[in-house]
Design a protein around this motif. Structure first.
Motif, short mmCIF file in Angstrom:
data_model
loop_
_atom_site.label_atom_id
_atom_site.label_comp_id
_atom_site.label_asym_id
_atom_site.label_seq_id
_atom_site.Cartn_x
_atom_site.Cartn_y
_atom_site.Cartn_z
N TRP A 289 29.42 -26.26 -13.96
CA TRP A 289 30.04 -25.96 -12.70
C TRP A 289 30.98 -24.90 -12.65
CZ3 TRP A 289 30.92 -31.73 -11.73
CH2 TRP A 289 29.44 -32.30 -11.27
N GLY A 290 31.66 -24.55 -13.72
CA GLY A 290 32.52 -23.28 -13.93
C GLY A 290 32.04 -21.85 -13.69
N VAL A 291 30.75 -22.02 -14.17
CA VAL A 291 30.06 -20.61 -14.30
C VAL A 291 29.05 -20.62 -13.32
CG1 VAL A 291 30.58 -20.16 -16.62
CG2 VAL A 291 28.51 -21.39 -16.24
N LEU A 292 28.92 -21.39 -12.32
CA LEU A 292 27.89 -21.71 -11.43
C LEU A 292 27.80 -20.44 -10.30
CD1 LEU A 292 24.94 -23.34 -10.60
CD2 LEU A 292 26.74 -24.76 -9.37
N PRO A 293 29.16 -20.03 -10.22
CA PRO A 293 29.37 -18.88 -9.08
C PRO A 293 28.34 -17.64 -9.64
CG PRO A 293 31.23 -19.60 -9.36
CD PRO A 293 30.43 -20.53 -10.41
N LEU A 294 28.17 -17.41 -10.96
CA LEU A 294 27.37 -16.26 -11.57
C LEU A 294 25.98 -16.37 -11.11
CD1 LEU A 294 28.95 -16.22 -15.11
CD2 LEU A 294 29.50 -14.54 -13.11
N TYR A 295 25.56 -17.62 -10.80
CA TYR A 295 23.84 -17.56 -10.43
C TYR A 295 23.88 -17.44 -8.91
CZ TYR A 295 19.45 -19.28 -10.94
OH TYR A 295 17.86 -19.49 -10.91
N PHE A 296 25.00 -17.99 -8.21
CA PHE A 296 24.74 -17.64 -6.73
C PHE A 296 24.84 -16.08 -6.62
CE2 PHE A 296 26.62 -22.04 -6.24
CZ PHE A 296 25.55 -22.77 -6.39
N ARG A 297 25.71 -15.47 -7.14
CA ARG A 297 25.74 -14.03 -6.87
C ARG A 297 24.34 -13.37 -7.39
NH1 ARG A 297 30.56 -11.56 -5.97
NH2 ARG A 297 31.81 -12.79 -4.63
N TRP A 298 23.87 -14.04 -8.50
CA TRP A 298 22.66 -13.47 -8.83
C TRP A 298 21.37 -13.68 -7.80
CZ3 TRP A 298 18.52 -15.81 -12.95
CH2 TRP A 298 17.82 -14.77 -13.19
N LEU A 299 21.41 -14.59 -6.89
CA LEU A 299 20.52 -14.66 -5.99
C LEU A 299 20.52 -13.66 -4.89
CD1 LEU A 299 20.79 -18.61 -5.71
CD2 LEU A 299 18.86 -17.38 -6.47
N GLY A 300 21.52 -12.70 -4.77
CA GLY A 300 21.51 -11.73 -4.13
C GLY A 300 22.10 -11.89 -2.71
N GLY A 301 22.75 -12.92 -2.70
CA GLY A 301 23.53 -13.11 -1.44
C GLY A 301 22.85 -13.84 -0.14
N LEU A 302 21.76 -14.63 -0.72
CA LEU A 302 21.06 -15.36 0.28
C LEU A 302 21.98 -16.35 1.03
CD1 LEU A 302 17.79 -16.42 -1.86
CD2 LEU A 302 18.11 -14.57 -0.35
N PRO A 303 21.58 -16.82 2.33
CA PRO A 303 22.45 -17.44 2.97
C PRO A 303 22.57 -18.81 2.55
CG PRO A 303 20.97 -16.50 4.46
CD PRO A 303 20.41 -16.12 3.10
N ALA A 304 23.95 -19.05 2.46
CA ALA A 304 24.27 -20.73 2.05
C ALA A 304 23.34 -21.73 2.31
CB ALA A 304 25.65 -20.81 2.27
N LEU A 305 23.11 -22.03 3.43
CA LEU A 305 22.20 -23.14 3.87
C LEU A 305 20.80 -23.00 3.27
CD1 LEU A 305 22.10 -25.61 5.73
CD2 LEU A 305 21.32 -24.39 7.62
N GLU A 306 20.28 -21.70 2.96
CA GLU A 306 18.91 -21.58 2.63
C GLU A 306 19.16 -22.12 1.01
OE1 GLU A 306 15.36 -18.30 2.22
OE2 GLU A 306 17.10 -17.75 3.31
N ILE A 307 20.01 -21.40 0.60
CA ILE A 307 20.29 -21.83 -1.14
C ILE A 307 20.59 -23.36 -1.29
CG2 ILE A 307 21.96 -21.70 -3.19
CD1 ILE A 307 22.58 -18.82 -2.28
N LEU A 308 21.39 -24.06 -0.39
CA LEU A 308 21.34 -25.36 -0.28
C LEU A 308 20.17 -26.22 -0.27
CD1 LEU A 308 22.96 -28.32 -0.42
CD2 LEU A 308 23.29 -27.85 2.12
N SER A 309 19.28 -25.67 0.70
CA SER A 309 17.89 -26.37 0.97
C SER A 309 17.22 -26.42 -0.14
CB SER A 309 17.35 -25.83 2.11
OG SER A 309 18.25 -26.05 3.38
N HIS A 310 17.17 -25.24 -1.00
CA HIS A 310 16.41 -24.89 -2.15
C HIS A 310 16.69 -25.78 -3.09
CE1 HIS A 310 13.08 -22.12 -1.05
NE2 HIS A 310 14.11 -21.47 -0.46
N ARG A 311 18.27 -25.92 -3.48
CA ARG A 311 18.84 -27.01 -4.44
C ARG A 311 18.25 -28.30 -4.41
NH1 ARG A 311 25.15 -26.15 -5.42
NH2 ARG A 311 24.53 -27.41 -7.29
#
Length: 303
Positions: free
Chosen positions: A24-46
């Motif tokens: 969890w500590g390094v997970l922000p790196l992956y979210f930024r790698w997604l190119g700033g997709l909307p949070a709700l869209e990322i959550l839904s894919h998760r």
């Protein structure tokens, strides 16, 4: 259960907890790698890709009968509550990272262990040794100082701390194993998540299908979601809830480092004070744990 098996269970819980929080500590790196997709869209894919992965895992392990046997109306109600809590936690966290508020998110997870200690004592009746209380108090001073210096983003921190603290408590007491519980939680969240993704696709606004690389990144969200949650749930069942408290500072410490060193978020002198106080608390807690373990070992030796 023998002392040796107790130590083995505790050691396994410690390793699982360390793995989950490092992830969890390094997970922000992956979210930024997604190119700033909307949070709700990322959550839904998760959620959707996690469910597919969990179906494969439960089938491979032949655990469907165990999962079905564990589901009762009470268990289902508790897992619906925990699913809601983790969804809120994920959504706020992803939004914070994409909004360049990773430091505020890390503060939330610095506060979270204090919430766990309070819940462990107030709800589960766990008792703290004197030096454990001192360690928590030292860390709490650092958290309060950081909170007072960041009132405008404090809602992010408090939402993350409370939602994950209560989530962990529910998962500790619900009568189902970690894999089965995560399977049911994810299944409960999937219908609204899938509906949202279908609506995005219908409007041509969704990221999935835009390219093989992006599709692969979104699919991998299932793995990086399910793996640490399974490790956390297993650790929470093997360790006293209050014992998870300062162990959990690993994740926000890594998030803190990522926010400053990688994302370039502003670091103020107050952060150095807070960081020192929190790790001083960690050192006291660790010292007391080692001391208590040695005392138990001496007490159980034959005369």
């Amino acid at each position: 259960m023998t002392d040796a098996s107790d130590r083995s269970v505790a050691r396994g819980g410690l390793l699982l907890g360390l793995g989950a929080y490092a992830f969890w500590g390094v997970l922000p790196l992956y979210f930024r790698w997604l190119g700033g997709l909307p949070a709700l869209e990322i959550l839904s894919h998760r959620v959707v890709w996690s469910l597919l992965l969990l179906v494969v895992v439960v089938t491979a392990l032949r655990r469907w009968r165990t999962v079905r046997a564990a589901i009762t109306p009470r268990t289902l109600a508790m897992l619906a509550a925990s699913a809601t809590l983790i969804a809120v936690n994920w959504l706020v966290y992803i939004w914070a990272v994409n909004a360049h508020q990773t430091l505020a998110a890390s503060l939330g997870y610095f506060i979270n262990p204090l919430v766990n200690v309070a819940l462990g004592v107030a709800v589960l009746g766990e008792r703290l040794r004197r030096w454990q209380g001192v360690a928590i108090a030292v860390a709490a001073v650092g958290v309060v100082a950081m909170a007072l210096g960041a009132l405008d983003t404090l809602w992010i921190s408090l939402t993350l701390a409370v939602s994950f603290g209560v989530y962990g408590l529910v998962r500790k007491v619900v009568a189902i194993d970690s894999l089965g519980g995560l399977m049911v939680e994810t299944a409960l969240l999937t219908p609204p998540a899938l509906l949202y993704l279908l609506l995005l696709a219908q409007r041509g606004a969704g990221a999935f299908g835009a390219g093989a690389g992006t599709d692969a990144q979104l699919i991998v969200l299932g793995l990086i979601t399910a793996a640490p949650l399974l490790m956390f749930a297993a650790a929470a069942r093997r360790l006293p809830y209050s014992s998870l408290a300062l162990l959990q500072y690993l994740a926000p410490t890594l998030q803190f480092i990522v926010a400053v060193a990688v994302f370039g978020e502003a670091l103020r002198p107050l952060h150095f004070l807070v960081f020192g106080l929190i790790w001083a608390g960690c050192a006291i807690f660790a010292w007391d744990s080692v001391r208590a373990a040695r005392q138990r070992a001496v007490a159980t030796q034959p005369a």
